[in-house]
Design an enzyme around this catalytic site. Structure first.
Site, short mmCIF file in Angstrom:
data_model
loop_
_atom_site.label_atom_id
_atom_site.label_comp_id
_atom_site.label_asym_id
_atom_site.label_seq_id
_atom_site.Cartn_x
_atom_site.Cartn_y
_atom_site.Cartn_z
N GLU A 156 -5.37 1.06 3.28
CA GLU A 156 -6.06 -0.19 2.99
C GLU A 156 -7.49 0.08 2.51
OE1 GLU A 156 -4.84 -3.19 2.88
OE2 GLU A 156 -2.85 -2.52 3.50
N SER A 172 0.82 -1.22 0.00
CA SER A 172 0.00 0.00 0.00
C SER A 172 0.85 1.27 0.00
CB SER A 172 -0.94 0.01 1.21
OG SER A 172 -0.20 -0.05 2.42
N HIS A 173 2.12 1.16 0.44
CA HIS A 173 3.01 2.33 0.47
C HIS A 173 4.12 2.23 -0.59
CE1 HIS A 173 1.02 2.83 4.32
NE2 HIS A 173 1.55 4.02 4.44
#
Length: 333
Positions: A189, A47-48
């Site tokens: 998320e 996600s990063h």
């Protein structure tokens, strides 16, 4: 099945750097973010990682991030470092102040660095781990645009506001890394599920009317649930005081979103505290931490905070990262 390409980490970093420079970021700004992207993919914090690169690029193009910002470092006191990110990427501002910050911690026993007029700093635990690799006990705080309402309320006041702690292992690495946010789940998320259309868990967020929801888009229009109820909100408030108020940054309620082109630069902030552990502990810190770590790792089924990331990185460094072709197309613009 979606087509994928397996990429080594060097290629991941180069892809991110090139995309950011193409969007208008300077070589220095792009390089700092690209290294952060590499580390996120290395630890399987997807996600990063590359998923965020199109957002970073969009924010450079629309002016939410000043791609050619030159961070300004000042020393208001022997143990204090302050960095003006100039609305550029947080990563470059943190890099700019790092040497003064860690030198001050070693010279004084403890030091703090704040960053203002900043932006999303990626995986916070990586900054704490970097301090541990420098032989220092690291405490890191960063806030985000408001997304958590106080318990009993429905209007967001603080962001997901993570904090991280990392302890050195005495061998140039981190013995453990705690990295957690004030919310039940990271907002990234929910953003990811809003993009894919997948439902979220009912305990993750509330809609705009303060009701539980499993629809990601409704959650983005409402508020995140704090982890542990009022205790989680208290953690978020603590981070807000250190990362926003102490740094002189915008409050979470004043910051524009990290997602989408709306609003100007978010102007958020970070706070980092570094402690030279041996002096304060009389030389006992390393042995004490070893006993503490053993009391956890010796238990069947238990693991030290950060152990899963370490396992992921060993595998991914050897195997590379599987990247969807659709994501590669988004990054290419």
């Amino acid at each position: 099945m979606m087509a994928q390409k397996t990429m080594p980490l060097d290629e991941i970093e180069e892809l991110a750097r090139g995309a950011l420079e193409q969007a208008g970021a300077s070589a220095e700004q792009a390089a700092s973010v690209a290294r952060s992207t590499r580390l996120a993919e290395r630890d399987s914090i997807r996600s990063h990682g590359l998923l965020y690169v199109p957002i970073y690029a969009e924010h450079v193009r629309c002016g939410k991030v000043e791609g050619h910002a030159r961070p300004e470092v000042s020393r208001p006191a022997p143990g204090a470092v302050r960095v003006d990110a100039g609305h550029g990427f947080a990563h470059a501002a943190i890099d700019a102040g790092w040497r003064d910050f860690t030198d001050a911690a070693r010279g004084n026993g403890i030091a703090a660095m704040t960053v203002h007029r900043s932006y999303n700093c990626g995986v916070l635990g990586h900054h704490a781990e970097r301090l541990a690799e420098d032989g220092l006990l690291g405490l890191c705080f960063t806030h985000a645009p408001a997304s958590i309402a106080p318990v009993g309320g429905k209007d967001p006041v603080v962001g997901t506001n993570p904090f991280s702690v990392a302890a050195p292992d005495g061998e140039g690495g981190a013995l453990l890394v705690i990295d957690q946010s004030a919310s039940v789940i990271a907002k990234s998320e929910i953003l990811l599920r809003a993009r894919t259309g997948d439902p979220i868990e009912p305990e993750w967020a509330l809609d705009a009317q303060g009701r539980p929801t499993t629809v990601a888009q409704e959650a983005l229009e409402g508020s995140m649930r704090p982890a542990g109820g009022y205790k989680g909100f208290g953690v978020g408030l603590m981070v807000e005081i250190l990362a926003a108020a102490l740094s002189g940054a915008n409050l979470s309620t004043e910051a524009s979103p990290f997602a989408g082109p709306k609003g100007g630069p978010p102007g958020t902030g970070q706070c980092f505290i570094a402690i030279e552990p041996e002096g304060l502990s009389g030389g006992a810190f390393g042995a004490s931490m070893a006993r503490l770590a053993a009391s956890i790792s010796a238990q069947e089924g238990a693991r030290l905070p950060g152990a899963r990331r370490a396992q992921n990185r060993a595998r991914i460094e050897a195997e590379g990262v599987a990247v969807d072709d659709t994501l590669l197309e988004r990054i290419a613009g």
